[in-house]
Design a protein around this motif. Sequence first.
Motif, PDB file in Angstrom:
ATOM      1  N   ILE A 122     -22.587  -5.697  22.001  1.00 27.67           N
ATOM      2  CA  ILE A 122     -21.838  -4.443  21.850  1.00 27.67           C
ATOM      3  C   ILE A 122     -22.749  -3.351  21.302  1.00 27.67           C
ATOM      4  N   GLY A 123     -23.720  -3.741  20.478  1.00 27.64           N
ATOM      5  CA  GLY A 123     -24.683  -2.767  19.967  1.00 27.64           C
ATOM      6  C   GLY A 123     -25.567  -2.214  21.067  1.00 27.64           C
ATOM      7  N   VAL A 124     -26.030  -3.101  21.945  1.00 30.11           N
ATOM      8  CA  VAL A 124     -26.851  -2.677  23.085  1.00 30.11           C
ATOM      9  C   VAL A 124     -26.042  -1.757  23.992  1.00 30.11           C
ATOM     10  N   VAL A 142     -14.482  -0.209  17.788  1.00 30.06           N
ATOM     11  CA  VAL A 142     -15.605  -1.146  17.766  1.00 30.06           C
ATOM     12  C   VAL A 142     -16.284  -1.123  16.400  1.00 30.06           C
ATOM     13  N   LEU A 143     -16.522   0.050  15.871  1.00 28.02           N
ATOM     14  CA  LEU A 143     -17.165   0.167  14.565  1.00 28.02           C
ATOM     15  C   LEU A 143     -16.316  -0.470  13.472  1.00 28.02           C
ATOM     16  N   ALA A 144     -15.010  -0.318  13.577  1.00 25.53           N
ATOM     17  CA  ALA A 144     -14.112  -0.940  12.599  1.00 25.53           C
ATOM     18  C   ALA A 144     -14.220  -2.458  12.662  1.00 25.53           C
ATOM     19  N   LEU A 145     -14.372  -2.974  13.874  1.00 23.81           N
ATOM     20  CA  LEU A 145     -14.486  -4.432  14.045  1.00 23.81           C
ATOM     21  C   LEU A 145     -15.825  -4.933  13.512  1.00 23.81           C
ATOM     22  N   ALA A 158     -26.392  -9.911  11.852  1.00 22.24           N
ATOM     23  CA  ALA A 158     -26.242  -9.419  13.224  1.00 22.24           C
ATOM     24  C   ALA A 158     -25.502  -8.079  13.231  1.00 22.24           C
ATOM     25  N   SER A 159     -24.513  -7.937  12.353  1.00 23.55           N
ATOM     26  CA  SER A 159     -23.741  -6.696  12.285  1.00 23.55           C
ATOM     27  C   SER A 159     -24.592  -5.538  11.782  1.00 23.55           C
ATOM     28  N   LEU A 160     -25.408  -5.789  10.764  1.00 22.63           N
ATOM     29  CA  LEU A 160     -26.291  -4.752  10.234  1.00 22.63           C
ATOM     30  C   LEU A 160     -27.293  -4.293  11.292  1.00 22.63           C
ATOM     31  N   LYS A 161     -27.844  -5.241  12.031  1.00 24.47           N
ATOM     32  CA  LYS A 161     -28.804  -4.884  13.077  1.00 24.47           C
ATOM     33  C   LYS A 161     -28.137  -4.083  14.189  1.00 24.47           C
ATOM     34  N   THR A 162     -26.886  -4.443  14.498  1.00 28.35           N
ATOM     35  CA  THR A 162     -26.149  -3.720  15.534  1.00 28.35           C
ATOM     36  C   THR A 162     -25.862  -2.293  15.087  1.00 28.35           C
ATOM     37  N   LEU A 163     -25.478  -2.124  13.841  1.00 31.91           N
ATOM     38  CA  LEU A 163     -25.226  -0.782  13.319  1.00 31.91           C
ATOM     39  C   LEU A 163     -26.510   0.049  13.343  1.00 31.91           C
TER      40      LEU A 163
END
Length: 199
Positions: A122-124, A142-145, A158-163
């Motif tokens: 989702i980040g990509v 998506v950001l809330a999730l 993984a969430s931090l890297k995606t953000l």
Amino acid sequence: AKLVRCTDKSLGEKNQSLKLDALVFLRECIRHHSAAACQPLLPYLVPVMVAAAADEWYKTIAEALRLASAIVTVLRPTSTLSAPYDATLADQFAVPIYEAIFSRLDVVDIDQEIKECSIVAIGVLLSHLGDHPHLKAQLPAVLALVRRRLENETTRIASLKTLQQIASSILNLDLRAFCESTGAELAPFLRQTHQSSRL
């Protein structure tokens, strides 16, 4: 193109190992070829990925999500030197790709590998296509999730890297509301001594 389409038989097999190998092969083909060379294959690749993401075996699902990430880089390369951005292709494929990824991202009770791959995918997707009208509308949800995934230690990195990836996108997505509401929560994570948890 002919070689890529030869994966049809393997993808249709009941043997999960063959299916998995076919997905890995497709992802590697994308990695080793230019976006311009792969774009004509999107009408084949996207349905394959969507079907695999709906599979029951966790390894097939995880590999489908990795393939989704690779497909997004073909759909809209970060450099127009690789291939020009074709808005028609984005309109055709952005929504099914998003739905395939989000259907797994939105599930809490799911394999760890799938969780991480869906967060990365989702980040990509947002970093490459976040300005697409449909995805732009879905950005707050998506950001809330992803924010909720930060609360779980197993998905925090993984969430931090995606953000980070979304925030550093050349699309300059509007993250002000998210940062205002989440900045205080992110600060403790950034101060953690665990190097891999740092942006």
